[in-house]
Design a protein around this motif. Structure first.
Motif, PDB file in Angstrom:
ATOM      1  N   THR A   1      27.529 119.309 -45.202  1.00  0.00           N
ATOM      2  CA  THR A   1      27.804 117.958 -45.372  1.00  0.00           C
ATOM      3  C   THR A   1      27.591 117.165 -43.823  1.00  0.00           C
ATOM      4  O   THR A   1      27.716 117.697 -42.816  1.00  0.00           O
ATOM      5  N   ASP A   2      27.837 115.860 -43.769  1.00  0.00           N
ATOM      6  CA  ASP A   2      27.801 115.179 -42.589  1.00  0.00           C
ATOM      7  C   ASP A   2      29.268 114.653 -42.390  1.00  0.00           C
ATOM      8  O   ASP A   2      30.061 115.461 -43.291  1.00  0.00           O
ATOM      9  N   ARG A   3      29.820 114.401 -41.484  1.00  0.00           N
ATOM     10  CA  ARG A   3      31.431 114.177 -40.939  1.00  0.00           C
ATOM     11  C   ARG A   3      32.406 113.350 -42.149  1.00  0.00           C
ATOM     12  O   ARG A   3      33.118 113.472 -42.202  1.00  0.00           O
ATOM     13  N   ALA A   4      31.517 112.633 -42.882  1.00  0.00           N
ATOM     14  CA  ALA A   4      32.019 111.702 -43.808  1.00  0.00           C
ATOM     15  C   ALA A   4      32.125 112.488 -45.249  1.00  0.00           C
ATOM     16  O   ALA A   4      32.508 112.164 -46.241  1.00  0.00           O
ATOM     17  N   GLY A   5      31.361 113.749 -45.177  1.00  0.00           N
ATOM     18  CA  GLY A   5      31.523 114.484 -46.489  1.00  0.00           C
ATOM     19  C   GLY A   5      30.375 114.182 -47.616  1.00  0.00           C
ATOM     20  O   GLY A   5      29.931 114.701 -48.595  1.00  0.00           O
TER      21      GLY A   5
ATOM     22  N   LEU B   1      21.586 112.033 -37.920  1.00  0.00           N
ATOM     23  CA  LEU B   1      22.709 112.104 -38.892  1.00  0.00           C
ATOM     24  C   LEU B   1      24.156 112.167 -38.506  1.00  0.00           C
ATOM     25  O   LEU B   1      24.272 112.500 -37.224  1.00  0.00           O
ATOM     26  N   ASP B   2      24.954 111.940 -39.176  1.00  0.00           N
ATOM     27  CA  ASP B   2      26.520 111.603 -38.545  1.00  0.00           C
ATOM     28  C   ASP B   2      27.231 112.788 -38.643  1.00  0.00           C
ATOM     29  O   ASP B   2      28.149 113.055 -39.264  1.00  0.00           O
ATOM     30  N   GLY B   3      26.885 113.709 -37.620  1.00  0.00           N
ATOM     31  CA  GLY B   3      27.525 115.147 -37.475  1.00  0.00           C
ATOM     32  C   GLY B   3      27.225 115.979 -38.498  1.00  0.00           C
ATOM     33  O   GLY B   3      26.464 115.727 -39.577  1.00  0.00           O
ATOM     34  N   VAL B   4      28.018 117.200 -38.482  1.00  0.00           N
ATOM     35  CA  VAL B   4      27.859 118.264 -39.402  1.00  0.00           C
ATOM     36  C   VAL B   4      29.352 119.025 -39.676  1.00  0.00           C
ATOM     37  O   VAL B   4      29.759 119.436 -38.750  1.00  0.00           O
ATOM     38  N   ILE B   5      29.501 119.233 -40.898  1.00  0.00           N
ATOM     39  CA  ILE B   5      30.766 120.134 -41.132  1.00  0.00           C
ATOM     40  C   ILE B   5      30.227 121.142 -42.131  1.00  0.00           C
ATOM     41  O   ILE B   5      29.421 120.817 -43.239  1.00  0.00           O
ATOM     42  N   ALA B   6      30.398 122.414 -42.049  1.00  0.00           N
ATOM     43  CA  ALA B   6      29.684 123.444 -42.401  1.00  0.00           C
ATOM     44  C   ALA B   6      30.675 124.591 -42.702  1.00  0.00           C
ATOM     45  O   ALA B   6      31.609 124.891 -41.631  1.00  0.00           O
TER      46      ALA B   6
ATOM     47  N   THR C   1      36.794 107.300 -37.714  1.00  0.00           N
ATOM     48  CA  THR C   1      35.889 107.596 -36.886  1.00  0.00           C
ATOM     49  C   THR C   1      34.453 107.934 -37.406  1.00  0.00           C
ATOM     50  O   THR C   1      33.454 108.254 -36.433  1.00  0.00           O
ATOM     51  N   ALA C   2      34.230 107.933 -38.640  1.00  0.00           N
ATOM     52  CA  ALA C   2      32.792 108.203 -39.023  1.00  0.00           C
ATOM     53  C   ALA C   2      31.703 107.113 -38.863  1.00  0.00           C
ATOM     54  O   ALA C   2      32.202 106.204 -38.701  1.00  0.00           O
ATOM     55  N   GLY C   3      30.687 107.468 -39.149  1.00  0.00           N
ATOM     56  CA  GLY C   3      29.494 106.649 -39.001  1.00  0.00           C
ATOM     57  C   GLY C   3      28.790 106.901 -37.811  1.00  0.00           C
ATOM     58  O   GLY C   3      29.356 107.186 -36.683  1.00  0.00           O
ATOM     59  N   ILE C   4      27.422 106.649 -37.705  1.00  0.00           N
ATOM     60  CA  ILE C   4      26.386 106.807 -36.528  1.00  0.00           C
ATOM     61  C   ILE C   4      26.925 105.938 -35.276  1.00  0.00           C
ATOM     62  O   ILE C   4      26.930 104.610 -35.743  1.00  0.00           O
TER      63      ILE C   4
END
Length: 266
Positions: free
Chosen positions: A223-227, A239-244, A261-264
């Motif tokens: 997902t992105d960093r906001a889920g 995209l706003d980061g990656v969590i995997a 701190t999420a969001g582009i």
């Protein structure tokens, strides 16, 4: 997804490897892109030229998004689009390292349906098609199912550990590792070599599109960093980061990240 999209990407990735390995890394001609966008070498451009000639010719109705091609809004009108990074890890390539990759994907209505990450200098070819599982050199792979941050080994650049990113003001006590290619990091998590990866800064689609599908098909979550699930072929392809990681580890990481701190960000 046409049944042959994956085989098309695999053949193109193998040809990309043959082209890139004709260059010698440190002696390949190199430029710095404008506005601090990073380096590019003659190998990047040679691989991109081959892929841009070969892939759209095989799929005339598909759009095109590549790090090394000037972007066009024409892709937004296409149901399917190629998302390409000719060489992910250009700095490593230019330094003579083996840790760089070709990252090729097809997205349909924003969701990746076929993907290849290929490291020719390491003879590693990761591949996936929607609903068909993920493989490394033809052998099925599965993401780690570890359920403890304290026991996890996670791929992340050091700035991701800064306290401002985390609810508690400090990063969890996981073991940090790093590889320069973002696509390779996602592939390593897909095969269970590492338990998870994260990048908490805006990330270009071409760096992560292939890894997104490969990891999901390896029974991981991405997902992105906001889920939010990753969606591709956006007007601004970032995209706003990656969590995997595996499902449980992903949930743990997401619960620790500060949503404020999420969001582009610029």
């Amino acid at each position: 997804m046409p049944a042959t999209d994956l085989s098309l990407l695999i053949d193109a990735a193998l040809e990309a490897g043959r082209i890139a390995t004709r260059y010698t890394g440190r002696t390949a001609e190199r430029w710095d892109k404008p506005l601090g966008a990073g380096p590019v070498t003659e190998a990047d451009l040679a691989v991109n030229a081959m892929l841009e000639a070969r892939l759209p010719a095989a799929r005339p109705g598909y759009g095109w998004l590549s790090e090394e091609t000037e972007d066009s809004t024409a892709r937004l009108e296409r149901e399917r689009v190629f998302i390409i990074d000719p060489i992910d890890g250009t700095r490593s390539f230019a330094e003579g390292s083996r840790t760089w990759a070709h990252s090729l994907a097809v997205a349909e209505n924003g969701v990746v349906t076929a993907a290849v990450i290929y490291l020719p200098m390491r003879d590693l070819l990761y591949a996936a098609a929607a609903g068909q599982g993920a493989t490394l050199n033809g052998v099925p792979i599965l993401a780690s199912q570890i359920a403890s941050l304290d026991e996890a080994e996670i791929l992340a650049a050091r700035p991701n550990l800064e306290g401002r990113h985390w609810r508690s003001g400090r990063a969890p006590n996981f073991t940090r590792a790093y590889r320069p290619s973002l696509a390779y990091r996602m592939a390593l998590v897909s095969q269970g070599r590492f338990d998870g990866m994260l990048t908490l800064r805006p990330s270009w689609e071409w760096d992560i599109a292939a890894g997104d599908l490969i990891l999901r098909e390896a029974r991981g979550r991405c997902t992105d960093r906001a889920g939010n699930p990753l969606r591709f072929n956006n007007p601004h392809p970032r995209l706003d980061g990656v969590i995997a990681g595996g499902e449980k580890l992903h949930t743990l990481l997401l619960s620790q990240i500060d949503p404020e701190t999420a969001g582009i960000r610029p």
